[in-house]
Design a protein around this motif. Structure first.
Motif, PDB file in Angstrom:
ATOM      1  N   PHE A  10     -15.938  -3.483   2.705  1.00 26.07           N
ATOM      2  CA  PHE A  10     -14.586  -3.798   3.160  1.00 26.07           C
ATOM      3  C   PHE A  10     -14.036  -5.040   2.472  1.00 26.07           C
ATOM      4  O   PHE A  10     -12.976  -5.031   1.871  1.00 26.07           O
ATOM      5  CB  PHE A  10     -14.594  -3.988   4.680  1.00 26.07           C
ATOM      6  CG  PHE A  10     -13.254  -4.394   5.213  1.00 26.07           C
ATOM      7  CD1 PHE A  10     -12.229  -3.459   5.303  1.00 26.07           C
ATOM      8  CD2 PHE A  10     -13.020  -5.690   5.598  1.00 26.07           C
ATOM      9  CE1 PHE A  10     -10.993  -3.834   5.784  1.00 26.07           C
ATOM     10  CE2 PHE A  10     -11.779  -6.064   6.088  1.00 26.07           C
ATOM     11  CZ  PHE A  10     -10.764  -5.138   6.180  1.00 26.07           C
ATOM     12  N   ALA A  19      -9.029   7.459   1.179  1.00 22.53           N
ATOM     13  CA  ALA A  19      -9.889   6.458   1.819  1.00 22.53           C
ATOM     14  C   ALA A  19      -9.081   5.301   2.368  1.00 22.53           C
ATOM     15  O   ALA A  19      -9.505   4.608   3.273  1.00 22.53           O
ATOM     16  CB  ALA A  19     -10.902   5.943   0.798  1.00 22.53           C
ATOM     17  N   PHE A  62     -13.939   2.098   4.012  1.00 13.92           N
ATOM     18  CA  PHE A  62     -12.950   1.606   4.987  1.00 13.92           C
ATOM     19  C   PHE A  62     -13.011   2.386   6.293  1.00 13.92           C
ATOM     20  O   PHE A  62     -12.862   1.830   7.361  1.00 13.92           O
ATOM     21  CB  PHE A  62     -11.544   1.743   4.410  1.00 13.92           C
ATOM     22  CG  PHE A  62     -11.323   0.898   3.211  1.00 13.92           C
ATOM     23  CD1 PHE A  62     -11.485  -0.471   3.286  1.00 13.92           C
ATOM     24  CD2 PHE A  62     -10.954   1.472   2.011  1.00 13.92           C
ATOM     25  CE1 PHE A  62     -11.260  -1.253   2.169  1.00 13.92           C
ATOM     26  CE2 PHE A  62     -10.733   0.683   0.907  1.00 13.92           C
ATOM     27  CZ  PHE A  62     -10.889  -0.670   0.967  1.00 13.92           C
ATOM     28  N   GLY A  63     -13.222   3.706   6.112  1.00 17.06           N
ATOM     29  CA  GLY A  63     -13.158   4.550   7.299  1.00 17.06           C
ATOM     30  C   GLY A  63     -14.166   4.128   8.339  1.00 17.06           C
ATOM     31  O   GLY A  63     -13.831   3.932   9.506  1.00 17.06           O
ATOM     32  N   GLN A  64     -15.384   3.946   7.909  1.00 12.10           N
ATOM     33  CA  GLN A  64     -16.408   3.572   8.862  1.00 12.10           C
ATOM     34  C   GLN A  64     -16.134   2.189   9.450  1.00 12.10           C
ATOM     35  O   GLN A  64     -16.340   1.946  10.623  1.00 12.10           O
ATOM     36  CB  GLN A  64     -17.764   3.578   8.174  1.00 12.10           C
ATOM     37  CG  GLN A  64     -18.892   3.393   9.164  1.00 12.10           C
ATOM     38  CD  GLN A  64     -20.194   3.874   8.588  1.00 12.10           C
ATOM     39  OE1 GLN A  64     -20.230   4.661   7.657  1.00 12.10           O
ATOM     40  NE2 GLN A  64     -21.286   3.409   9.152  1.00 12.10           N
ATOM     41  N   PHE A  65     -15.575   1.349   8.602  1.00 10.69           N
ATOM     42  CA  PHE A  65     -15.244   0.001   9.066  1.00 10.69           C
ATOM     43  C   PHE A  65     -14.232   0.058  10.215  1.00 10.69           C
ATOM     44  O   PHE A  65     -14.414  -0.531  11.260  1.00 10.69           O
ATOM     45  CB  PHE A  65     -14.667  -0.802   7.903  1.00 10.69           C
ATOM     46  CG  PHE A  65     -14.288  -2.201   8.281  1.00 10.69           C
ATOM     47  CD1 PHE A  65     -15.243  -3.195   8.283  1.00 10.69           C
ATOM     48  CD2 PHE A  65     -12.992  -2.501   8.646  1.00 10.69           C
ATOM     49  CE1 PHE A  65     -14.902  -4.486   8.639  1.00 10.69           C
ATOM     50  CE2 PHE A  65     -12.655  -3.784   8.992  1.00 10.69           C
ATOM     51  CZ  PHE A  65     -13.612  -4.783   8.982  1.00 10.69           C
ATOM     52  N   GLY A  66     -13.198   0.849   9.973  1.00 11.16           N
ATOM     53  CA  GLY A  66     -12.151   0.948  10.990  1.00 11.16           C
ATOM     54  C   GLY A  66     -12.683   1.531  12.277  1.00 11.16           C
ATOM     55  O   GLY A  66     -12.451   0.992  13.355  1.00 11.16           O
ATOM     56  N   ARG A  67     -13.441   2.604  12.180  1.00  9.67           N
ATOM     57  CA  ARG A  67     -13.950   3.238  13.393  1.00  9.67           C
ATOM     58  C   ARG A  67     -14.932   2.337  14.117  1.00  9.67           C
ATOM     59  O   ARG A  67     -14.972   2.285  15.332  1.00  9.67           O
ATOM     60  CB  ARG A  67     -14.599   4.582  13.039  1.00  9.67           C
ATOM     61  CG  ARG A  67     -13.576   5.680  12.852  1.00  9.67           C
ATOM     62  CD  ARG A  67     -14.270   7.019  12.713  1.00  9.67           C
ATOM     63  NE  ARG A  67     -14.892   7.175  11.420  1.00  9.67           N
ATOM     64  CZ  ARG A  67     -14.240   7.598  10.332  1.00  9.67           C
ATOM     65  NH1 ARG A  67     -12.957   7.876  10.394  1.00  9.67           N
ATOM     66  NH2 ARG A  67     -14.853   7.735   9.193  1.00  9.67           N
ATOM     67  N   PHE A 109       0.830  -1.192   0.000  1.00  4.11           N
ATOM     68  CA  PHE A 109       0.000   0.000   0.000  1.00  4.11           C
ATOM     69  C   PHE A 109       0.867   1.246   0.000  1.00  4.11           C
ATOM     70  O   PHE A 109       1.861   1.319   0.726  1.00  4.11           O
ATOM     71  CB  PHE A 109      -0.875   0.035   1.257  1.00  4.11           C
ATOM     72  CG  PHE A 109      -1.958  -1.008   1.250  1.00  4.11           C
ATOM     73  CD1 PHE A 109      -3.131  -0.781   0.553  1.00  4.11           C
ATOM     74  CD2 PHE A 109      -1.783  -2.205   1.914  1.00  4.11           C
ATOM     75  CE1 PHE A 109      -4.121  -1.755   0.558  1.00  4.11           C
ATOM     76  CE2 PHE A 109      -2.771  -3.169   1.903  1.00  4.11           C
ATOM     77  CZ  PHE A 109      -3.940  -2.948   1.231  1.00  4.11           C
ATOM     78  N   ASP A 139      -7.835   4.797   6.470  1.00  6.66           N
ATOM     79  CA  ASP A 139      -8.504   4.176   7.600  1.00  6.66           C
ATOM     80  C   ASP A 139      -8.294   2.673   7.632  1.00  6.66           C
ATOM     81  O   ASP A 139      -8.207   2.071   8.684  1.00  6.66           O
ATOM     82  CB  ASP A 139      -9.987   4.516   7.573  1.00  6.66           C
ATOM     83  CG  ASP A 139     -10.192   5.981   7.869  1.00  6.66           C
ATOM     84  OD1 ASP A 139      -9.543   6.485   8.806  1.00  6.66           O
ATOM     85  OD2 ASP A 139     -10.960   6.625   7.141  1.00  6.66           O
ATOM     86  N   SER A 140      -8.208   2.101   6.453  1.00  8.51           N
ATOM     87  CA  SER A 140      -7.944   0.668   6.459  1.00  8.51           C
ATOM     88  C   SER A 140      -6.531   0.401   6.939  1.00  8.51           C
ATOM     89  O   SER A 140      -6.265  -0.567   7.628  1.00  8.51           O
ATOM     90  CB  SER A 140      -8.156   0.074   5.072  1.00  8.51           C
ATOM     91  OG  SER A 140      -7.200   0.568   4.182  1.00  8.51           O
TER      92      SER A 140
END
Lengths: 851, 285
Positions: B191, A461, B147-152, A403, A464-465
């Protein structure tokens, strides 16, 4: 000052009727001998009257600085009577023959001195024998003879090194005490990157390193490259390679006893030095006839200026000097990924080290000496980084995907500090001419802290992953401390002219703690252990005949974590067949209650920790057998010693477990294996002591083999520091004001375990783990190690300053010695690289000293 | 120049010239790898024999050995296993007279080209009183936010399913969570839809722990990735299986032979006993 003191009739005397007199006589009786008649008379004599005896006593001092010389030898020429000075420079020869006698004093690095004394009862005052250091010019006349660097003849397995002479040996930027010791037969260094001492098959943590009576746990700087002791602050270096007497305990391999300089008692002195890594200074201040103060400091400037030497050394310790033998073609998935090392970081991290020695010596009365010695050494590694954009990318663990993103950034703060702080206070009192006591309180603390925090940020984006996989903002800390507080009472009792007694006791409190936390809340590892050791020892140097010295002693230890007593009998003898030839032997039993677990990844700084023995991890044990002979005249010494060491309850630690697994405490403990083994070998030393050319040839033939029931299918295997052959050639040549020196080292290649094949195992959940099948443990050998170092130095004498400028070349012919063979198990096929040690490395230095 | 200096240099040159090198990689040893698993109450079918691979090999599949002679011994009786059709390297016992029960002591012999590898194991007792709490986990479907919501979401959610059992003797246990649905619905489609295939693999259908020697395990919300019926299985495992995990990180500076209970070979021969309970993961939307 007690020199030349004559006790007057009205003066207070040491001798008190009662307890001390009775106990002194009791000691004599305990020895099975008869108390010296004159001494017995003295004991019965009323307080205040002078003793009737012919004892020769006094101190040996440096003629220029007035410093006491520890462990100097004083002999009555033509007799077999003699004595060694103690650490305060005091000596006594008991019941010397009457009449005119010649007293000879000698100390390594100093000119031998003979003085005439007339010995009559009650007439001999304490002597002060002043020795002159052998320097380039002695009283205006150039001296062609060189001062000895090495003295190996006096005792069984004991070697003495003159710190002042180390400057003229080739070095690696720093004048290094321990690296110089590695040139002696029976003492190995294993790699260019280690100042640690492997003494006769032992490991560095099996050496007791004492500096002014305090135990030093962390003995090196720069990830092990240099020893942590500034040679300018050290007066005496003494190594007991085995069979050491009962006064020392707690380690099973050897003793390195360093006595710090006390400083000039006559005039102020200073010295300054600089090399490509560090600057150093020493300052000596007399305290108006009541003592002296010495301050010595050294600091690297590698955090400000990254010299070519620093870069080269750093590349070496980071394993960046490697030759790949087998190129990978495809990455392998399934093993841990995401690791990043220095190789991928363009700029070398900041690093510095420093050490500070302070010693205050006071003589409040003629019988008392009080010395306070403080040592502090520290290394600091700052690997903080800020990476962003195209410079930043990583592969999450277990995947092959990489990444990266333009807007991604990562800020990492990563600082490792480690070092040692020690303080010792010593009060020595001459209770009687023949009875000398020292009370020592010492505190030593090894510390290591690791502080890492990381934050990943960015606008895409993907961020966050990534945060999810890597933890986003994360922090980890590790704190490791070892503390040792010891109270010790040592006594010397020169009972008769055939018995020198030493007896003492000590109490040590030892604590070790290791904490690892994640994000300040998760306790990954919390380990805190304490122990208490109580020791008592008694030893007697018995001059059996004019030609035979026999030392017998016993040390008893109570260790609270095992609730057991350990008895350690020791014995040694020296039999002089003639003036030149001596036979010698020693035997002893030794226990060790603490082990250092080394972190093999030097790039993580020092996160070594010490682990205490307990009922599950039995104390290490060794039994030494030593037999040897020496032949010596004024110009040459030939010494040979054979040894056999039986080793039990050794600890091997293997990091085959994942430190981050759940239940880490159990996992760490499970990494320990205990077993036994032996070390055997023979050390030869041929030394040329005099003339323009001096030096030595040291050769060791040795074998160290371990047997651990849980390793290598229970079959014996060579220890990783086993070296069959080791040859050291050391030569120093005086050419006017120039000193030329060369050292050449050859050693059998390191034993290692090689991978042979790979295989896979399916787990019950259907996933697959891959493993490497390896050869028999340590069954392979790296190519032989050898290198040549050269040194050249010149001394310039100005009116008030003496300059020494030097140039050294390490590994002159650029031998590509292999440090270790690295296998990248994450690739298919596996990549094999030879990580090489230091190549051709020139260094320069300049030292100046006030005259 | 003095003779001593010349002699010094001569010795040096002589010894330097006599040094030799050796090869960095050794030829692989001829070793069989046994992966023998016995499950209490089940027929013997999970015995696999493979060979080691060259370090230079780029294969990720172990070369199967299907022509070895494989024997199991139980309580002094020897049973010959047969190669399993369509499963290269696997061996099974086709008779009905061989059962695997708690407390049974088994031995294995693998004879291949005159070399015999052996190992032994004992079938552990079944885990006792396995319970979970809660038995139903309500999870909110994530259908937006990437992804963001997944992580949070993961960071905030501390929900866990606690699995308990009785462990009075310090035995080792291993917990798996398996989705039993034929077409499982992911909790976060965004995700899993965007992750690389090899990265998804570990999340899909099944979660496993590392062996633990306690009496509880917490399956966190982060371990659950699909809706539907799940089977929580607690295996009592033997030390030789735990050793597989202890050996998995081999460090280049400290290479050791992975721990194994196979003599004259590599791998593991072990037995399991298990107990399972069901967990329902429901959509709370």
């Amino acid at each position: 000052m007690f020199e030349n003191h004559v006790r007057g009739a009205g003066e207070r005397t040491w001798l008190r009727p009662g307890i001390l007199n009775s106990s002194v006589i009791a000691f004599c009786l305990l020895l099975g001998g008869r108390p010296d008649a004159s001494f017995a008379q003295a004991a019965e004599r009323p307080v205040g009257s002078a003793p009737a005896r012919r004892d020769i006593r006094g101190t040996v001092r440096d003629a220029e600085t007035g410093e006491a010389l520890p462990h100097a030898t004083v002999l009555l020429v033509g007799t077999k009577l003699g004595a060694s000075t103690n650490t305060d420079g005091y000596f006594i020869i008991v019941n010397a023959p009457g009449g005119k006698q010649t007293l000879q004093a000698r100390y390594i690095g100093y000119a031998v001195k003979n003085i005439e004394v007339g010995i009559e009862e009650n007439t001999l005052s304490p002597l002060t024998i002043e020795l002159k250091r052998v320097v380039y010019e002695l009283e205006g006349i150039t001296v062609e003879a060189q001062a000895q660097t090495l003295d190996a003849s006096a005792r069984v397995s004991q070697v003495v090194l003159a710190p002042a002479q180390l400057l003229s040996l080739p070095n690696l930027g720093e004048v290094d005490v321990f690296r110089s010791l590695q040139l002696l037969p029976g003492i190995s260094g294993v790699s260019d990157g280690s100042a640690g001492l492997y003494v006769r098959g032992g490991t560095p943590d099996q050496n007791l390193v004492l500096f002014d009576g305090m135990t030093i746990y962390h003995v090196d700087h720069f990830f092990g490259m240099f020893s942590a002791f500034n040679a300018d602050a050290i007066k005496d270096i003494r190594v007991y390679k085995g069979g050491y007497p009962a006064e020392f305990g707690g380690r099973i391999s050897s003793v390195v006893e360093l006595t710090g300089k006390t400083g000039d008692v006559n005039e102020m002195r200073y010295g300054l030095g600089v090399n490509l890594l560090s600057a150093n200074g020493v300052f000596e201040l007399p305290l108006s006839d009541k003592g002296s103060l010495l301050i010595s400091a050294r600091r690297s400037y590698t955090d400000f200026v990254k010299s070519s030497l620093y870069n080269k050394l750093f590349d070496f310790i980071s394993g960046d000097q490697q030759t790949t033998n087998f190129i990978s073609r495809a990455p392998s998935f399934g093993r841990s990924g995401g690791r990043q090392n220095f190789a991928s970081v363009a700029e070398r991290p900041d690093f510095y080290f420093y050490d500070l020695n302070t010693k205050l010596t006071l003589t409040p009365s003629e019988k008392d000496i009080v010395a306070i010695s403080v040592y502090r050494g520290k290394d600091n590694l700052d690997q903080s980084q800020s990476l962003s954009g195209a410079n930043f990318g990583f592969r999450p663990g277990g995947t092959g995907s990489f990444f990266s993103g333009e807007s991604l950034s990562r800020q990492t703060r990563e600082i490792t500090d480690w070092g040692n702080t020690g303080i010792s206070g010593k009060w020595s009192r001459r209770l009687h001419d023949r009875f000398y006591s020292s009370l020592i309180a010492s505190y030593s603390k090894y510390f290591s802290t690791y502080d890492r925090s990381q934050e990943i940020s960015g606008g895409s984006a993907l961020e966050d992953s990534l945060s999810f996989f890597r933890g986003g903002a994360s922090a980890s800390n590790e704190d490791n401390e070892v503390e040792d507080f010891t109270l010790r009472l040592d006594n010397e009792f020169h009972a008769t002219n055939s018995h020198d007694l030493k007896l003492g006791l000590s109490l040590s409190n030892f604590s070790s703690q290791y904490f690892a936390t994640l994000n300040d809340t998760t306790n990954l590892l919390s380990r805190q252990t304490k122990s208490r050791q109580s020791s008592v020892y008694l030893q007697d140097l018995w001059k059996v005949t004019r030609n035979l010295d026999f030392t017998a002693g016993v040390r008893g230890i109570y260790y609270d974590r095992t609730s057991s007593f350990y008895w350690e009998p020791r014995a040694s003898l020296i039999w002089a067949l003639s003036e030149a030839v001596r036979l010698k032997g020693a035997w002893g039993r030794y226990h060790q209650f603490v082990n250092q677990i080394a972190n093999e990844n030097v790039l993580e700084g020092s996160r070594d920790f010490w682990i205490l023995a307990d009922n599950e991890l039995a104390p290490n044990f060794a039994e030494h057998y030593i037999l040897g002979a020496s032949w010596e005249n004024d110009s040459y010494l030939f010494d040979v010693e054979g040894y056999y060491k039986n080793l039990e309850n050794l600890v091997e630690y293997t990091r085959r477990v994942t430190p981050r697994d759940a239940g880490i405490l159990q996992e760490v403990t499970r990494g320990f294996f205990q077993g036994g083994g032996f070390a055997k070998g023979i050390d030869f030393l041929l030394q040329k002591k005099a003339g323009r050319m001096t030096g030595w040839v040291g050769y060791s033939l040795g074998k160290v083999e371990y047997t651990f029931p849980e390793l290598n299918r229970g079959e014996s295997f060579p220890a990783s520091h086993d070296r069959t052959h080791e040859l050291n050639l050391v030569g120093k040549y005086r050419l006017g004001k120039w000193d030329l020196s060369a050292t050449w080292i050859y050693a059998t290649g390191k034993a290692y375990t090689a991978p042979e094949s790979q295989y896979f195992i399916d787990l019950i959940d259907g996933s697959q783990l891959s493993y490497i099948h390896v050869s028999d443990k340590n069954s392979q050998r790296l190519p032989a190690y050898h290198r040549l170092d050269l040194g050249i130095s010149r001394t310039f004498n100005a009116r008030s300053i003496r300059y020494v400028a030097g140039f050294s070349i390490f590994n002159l012919y650029n031998r590509k010695n292999i440090w270790y063979r690295s296998y990248d198990l994450n690739t298919q096929p596996i990549t094999v690289s030879d990580v090489t040690m230091l190549g051709f490395t020139p260094t320069i230095y300049l030292q100046l000293y006030s005259r | 120049m003095p003779r001593s200096v010349i002699a010094f240099l001569a010795i040096l040159a002589l010894v330097t010239a006599s040094c030799t090198e050796n090869s960095p990689l050794l030829p692989e040893a001829d070793q069989v790898v046994i992966r023998g698993y016995l499950y209490a109450g089940q027929p013997v079918s999970e015995i696999r024999v493979t060979s080691v691979m060259s370090l230079g090999s780029e294969d990720s599949l172990a070369p199967p050995i299907s022509d070895a002679q494989v024997f199991l011994t139980k309580n002094g009786t020897r049973y010959q296993l047969e190669p399993t059709p369509d499963r290269p390297g696997y061996y099974h016992y086709s008779g009905i007279d061989l059962t695997v029960e708690a407390g049974d002591r088994f031995g294995i012999e693998v004879i291949y080209y005159g070399k015999t590898a052996t190992a032994g194991t004992t079938v552990p007792l079944q885990p006792e009183q396995v319970v979970i709490d809660p038995q139903e986990l309500v999870v909110t479907r994530v259908d937006s936010g990437g992804f963001g919501q997944f992580g949070r979401f993961f960071e905030d959610d501390t929900t866990a399913v606690r699995v308990d059992w009785i462990n009075t003797d310090g035995s080792n246990y291993y917990v798996t969570l398996e989705n039993l649905e034929t077409a499982p619905q992911p909790i976060n489609e965004n995700f899993f839809g965007n992750l690389p295939e090899e990265f998804q693999r570990g999340f899909r259908n099944r979660f496993t722990s590392v062996p633990v020697n306690g009496s509880e395990y917490r399956i966190t919300r982060q371990n659950v990735t699909y809706f539907g019926k799940h089977l929580v299985t607690v295996y009592r495992v033997n030390q030789e299986y735990v050793d597989l995990y202890r050996s998995r990180n081999q460090d280049t500076r400290d290479l050791n032979e992975p721990l194994t209970n196979v003599v004259n070979g590599l791998g593991v021969f072990t037995a399991f006993n298990s107990a399972g309970v069901y967990l329902e993961v429901v959509d709370g939307q």
